[in-house]
Scaffold this motif. Sequence first.
Motif, PDB file in Angstrom:
ATOM      1  N   ILE B   7       1.540   2.797  12.764  1.00 28.32           N
ATOM      2  CA  ILE B   7       0.411   3.707  12.919  1.00 28.32           C
ATOM      3  C   ILE B   7      -0.352   3.778  11.606  1.00 28.32           C
ATOM      4  N   PRO B   8      -1.706   3.653  11.612  1.00 25.03           N
ATOM      5  CA  PRO B   8      -2.539   3.255  12.743  1.00 25.03           C
ATOM      6  C   PRO B   8      -2.539   1.744  12.913  1.00 25.03           C
ATOM      7  N   SER B   9      -3.252   1.256  13.907  1.00 21.56           N
ATOM      8  CA  SER B   9      -3.328  -0.197  14.092  1.00 21.56           C
ATOM      9  C   SER B   9      -4.372  -0.808  13.172  1.00 21.56           C
ATOM     10  N   HIS B  10      -5.344  -0.013  12.773  1.00 19.69           N
ATOM     11  CA  HIS B  10      -6.393  -0.494  11.877  1.00 19.69           C
ATOM     12  C   HIS B  10      -6.782   0.640  10.951  1.00 19.69           C
ATOM     13  N   GLN B  11      -6.900   0.331   9.674  1.00 19.59           N
ATOM     14  CA  GLN B  11      -7.306   1.338   8.710  1.00 19.59           C
ATOM     15  C   GLN B  11      -8.335   0.727   7.764  1.00 19.59           C
ATOM     16  N   ILE B  12      -9.416   1.491   7.569  1.00 14.74           N
ATOM     17  CA  ILE B  12     -10.487   1.040   6.677  1.00 14.74           C
ATOM     18  C   ILE B  12     -10.539   2.008   5.507  1.00 14.74           C
ATOM     19  N   ILE B  13     -10.595   1.455   4.298  1.00 12.79           N
ATOM     20  CA  ILE B  13     -10.512   2.308   3.127  1.00 12.79           C
ATOM     21  C   ILE B  13     -11.367   1.716   2.007  1.00 12.79           C
ATOM     22  N   ASP B  14     -11.884   2.590   1.168  1.00 17.73           N
ATOM     23  CA  ASP B  14     -12.675   2.136   0.028  1.00 17.73           C
ATOM     24  C   ASP B  14     -11.754   1.713  -1.108  1.00 17.73           C
ATOM     25  N   MET B  15     -12.155   0.642  -1.790  1.00 15.99           N
ATOM     26  CA  MET B  15     -11.391   0.147  -2.924  1.00 15.99           C
ATOM     27  C   MET B  15     -11.133   1.272  -3.934  1.00 15.99           C
ATOM     28  N   PRO B  81      -3.754   2.294  -6.726  1.00 14.05           N
ATOM     29  CA  PRO B  81      -4.961   2.254  -5.911  1.00 14.05           C
ATOM     30  C   PRO B  81      -5.078   0.944  -5.148  1.00 14.05           C
ATOM     31  N   THR B  82      -5.884   0.934  -4.107  1.00 13.42           N
ATOM     32  CA  THR B  82      -6.096  -0.293  -3.339  1.00 13.42           C
ATOM     33  C   THR B  82      -7.103  -1.204  -4.052  1.00 13.42           C
ATOM     34  N   ALA B  83      -6.953  -2.508  -3.768  1.00  7.37           N
ATOM     35  CA  ALA B  83      -7.862  -3.525  -4.294  1.00  7.37           C
ATOM     36  C   ALA B  83      -8.346  -4.375  -3.117  1.00  7.37           C
ATOM     37  N   LEU B  84      -9.447  -5.095  -3.334  1.00  4.31           N
ATOM     38  CA  LEU B  84     -10.019  -5.892  -2.241  1.00  4.31           C
ATOM     39  C   LEU B  84      -9.002  -6.883  -1.676  1.00  4.31           C
ATOM     40  N   SER B 100      24.559 -12.631  11.150  1.00  6.66           N
ATOM     41  CA  SER B 100      23.651 -13.542  11.849  1.00  6.66           C
ATOM     42  C   SER B 100      23.356 -13.095  13.269  1.00  6.66           C
ATOM     43  N   GLN B 101      24.099 -12.122  13.785  1.00  2.00           N
ATOM     44  CA  GLN B 101      23.824 -11.680  15.144  1.00  2.00           C
ATOM     45  C   GLN B 101      22.653 -10.703  15.201  1.00  2.00           C
ATOM     46  N   ASN B 102      22.181 -10.256  14.058  1.00  2.55           N
ATOM     47  CA  ASN B 102      21.110  -9.264  14.051  1.00  2.55           C
ATOM     48  C   ASN B 102      19.743  -9.922  14.107  1.00  2.55           C
ATOM     49  N   THR B 103      18.875  -9.306  14.865  1.00  2.98           N
ATOM     50  CA  THR B 103      17.510  -9.789  15.032  1.00  2.98           C
ATOM     51  C   THR B 103      16.555  -8.885  14.276  1.00  2.98           C
ATOM     52  N   LEU B 104      15.555  -9.479  13.654  1.00  4.35           N
ATOM     53  CA  LEU B 104      14.505  -8.720  12.978  1.00  4.35           C
ATOM     54  C   LEU B 104      13.475  -8.312  14.026  1.00  4.35           C
ATOM     55  N   TYR B 105      13.243  -7.009  14.185  1.00  6.55           N
ATOM     56  CA  TYR B 105      12.255  -6.501  15.125  1.00  6.55           C
ATOM     57  C   TYR B 105      11.009  -6.099  14.365  1.00  6.55           C
ATOM     58  N   PHE B 106       9.873  -6.640  14.815  1.00  2.37           N
ATOM     59  CA  PHE B 106       8.600  -6.391  14.142  1.00  2.37           C
ATOM     60  C   PHE B 106       7.764  -5.380  14.901  1.00  2.37           C
ATOM     61  N   GLY B 107       6.915  -4.662  14.159  1.00  2.00           N
ATOM     62  CA  GLY B 107       5.842  -3.910  14.769  1.00  2.00           C
ATOM     63  C   GLY B 107       4.638  -4.814  14.994  1.00  2.00           C
ATOM     64  N   ALA B 108       3.616  -4.249  15.633  1.00  2.00           N
ATOM     65  CA  ALA B 108       2.424  -5.039  15.956  1.00  2.00           C
ATOM     66  C   ALA B 108       1.476  -5.174  14.770  1.00  2.00           C
ATOM     67  N   GLY B 109       1.778  -4.488  13.681  1.00  2.00           N
ATOM     68  CA  GLY B 109       0.984  -4.636  12.468  1.00  2.00           C
ATOM     69  C   GLY B 109      -0.091  -3.578  12.316  1.00  2.00           C
ATOM     70  N   THR B 110      -0.438  -3.302  11.061  1.00  2.00           N
ATOM     71  CA  THR B 110      -1.590  -2.474  10.728  1.00  2.00           C
ATOM     72  C   THR B 110      -2.565  -3.350   9.960  1.00  2.00           C
ATOM     73  N   ARG B 111      -3.787  -3.439  10.489  1.00  2.00           N
ATOM     74  CA  ARG B 111      -4.818  -4.211   9.794  1.00  2.00           C
ATOM     75  C   ARG B 111      -5.478  -3.299   8.776  1.00  2.00           C
ATOM     76  N   LEU B 112      -5.357  -3.637   7.512  1.00  2.00           N
ATOM     77  CA  LEU B 112      -5.960  -2.853   6.427  1.00  2.00           C
ATOM     78  C   LEU B 112      -7.195  -3.577   5.926  1.00  2.00           C
ATOM     79  N   SER B 113      -8.308  -2.876   5.967  1.00  5.90           N
ATOM     80  CA  SER B 113      -9.562  -3.424   5.442  1.00  5.90           C
ATOM     81  C   SER B 113      -9.972  -2.592   4.241  1.00  5.90           C
ATOM     82  N   VAL B 114     -10.008  -3.227   3.081  1.00  3.50           N
ATOM     83  CA  VAL B 114     -10.412  -2.554   1.846  1.00  3.50           C
ATOM     84  C   VAL B 114     -11.839  -2.981   1.523  1.00  3.50           C
ATOM     85  N   LEU B 115     -12.741  -1.997   1.445  1.00  7.59           N
ATOM     86  CA  LEU B 115     -14.165  -2.296   1.258  1.00  7.59           C
ATOM     87  C   LEU B 115     -14.598  -2.115  -0.194  1.00  7.59           C
TER      88      LEU B 115
END
Lengths: 114, 115
Positions: B7-15, B81-84, B100-115
């Motif tokens: 959470i969230p799936s997409h986040q937009i933030i200023d540099m 702080p964030t960078a581009l 070796s019996q354990n599996t890595l479970y992934f989330g669907a990702g958060t897309r971070l856009s730094v402006l």
Amino acid sequence: GDSVTQTEGLVTLTEGLPVMLNCTYQSTYSPFLFWYVQHLNEAPKLLLKSFTDNKRPEHQGFHATLHKSSSSFHLQKSSAQLSDSALYYCALSYSGGSNAKLTFGKGTKLSVKS
Amino acid sequence: GPKVLQIPSHQIIDMGQMVTLNCDPVSNHLYFYWYKQILGQQMEFLVNFYNGKVMEKSKLFKDQFSVERPDGSYFTLKIQPTALEDSAVYFCASTPGQGSQNTLYFGAGTRLSVL
């Protein structure tokens, strides 16, 4: 360092035709190999994992054979289905478990058309 | 099957601003990971975390990055702080234990856009 190389970009197939997505690797030691599949807007999910005893893993009609001599773990399926359209990632690690730091390839997008 | 939620799936933030990416791992999992994927590139390991500590981090895990999981709540990645060049999709993953019996479970990702 370690690296994974996959068939680049987009592979387009007609439903019913065989699938083969290439994966080769470079590693310092003998690794575990994995295939992950990611459908649109979903999380990457484990599809297959290589075994230590050289058995061929199979899941959902897909299979892959680890060839240490050629450092390959190609993904194959005899007959593509529309639902196979997804992004496929090949990855390696030196542990199958929790401290597994996966090294991924860039991914191959498979598009299956009717 | 087990799900990792991001959470969230997409986040937009200023540099220069701070951002926190949240991950709700599978409930009985003990090991947690962040991976970073720049557009057109492969997913790359950032960090793994167990028992309240960073176990291993890559060179991509800059000093501006930090991770924590306070009191069994969200597993978070903070960038301050964030960078581009931080613009990417960040994937969280979890696994129950070692072996070796354990599996890595992934989330669907958060897309971070730094402006």
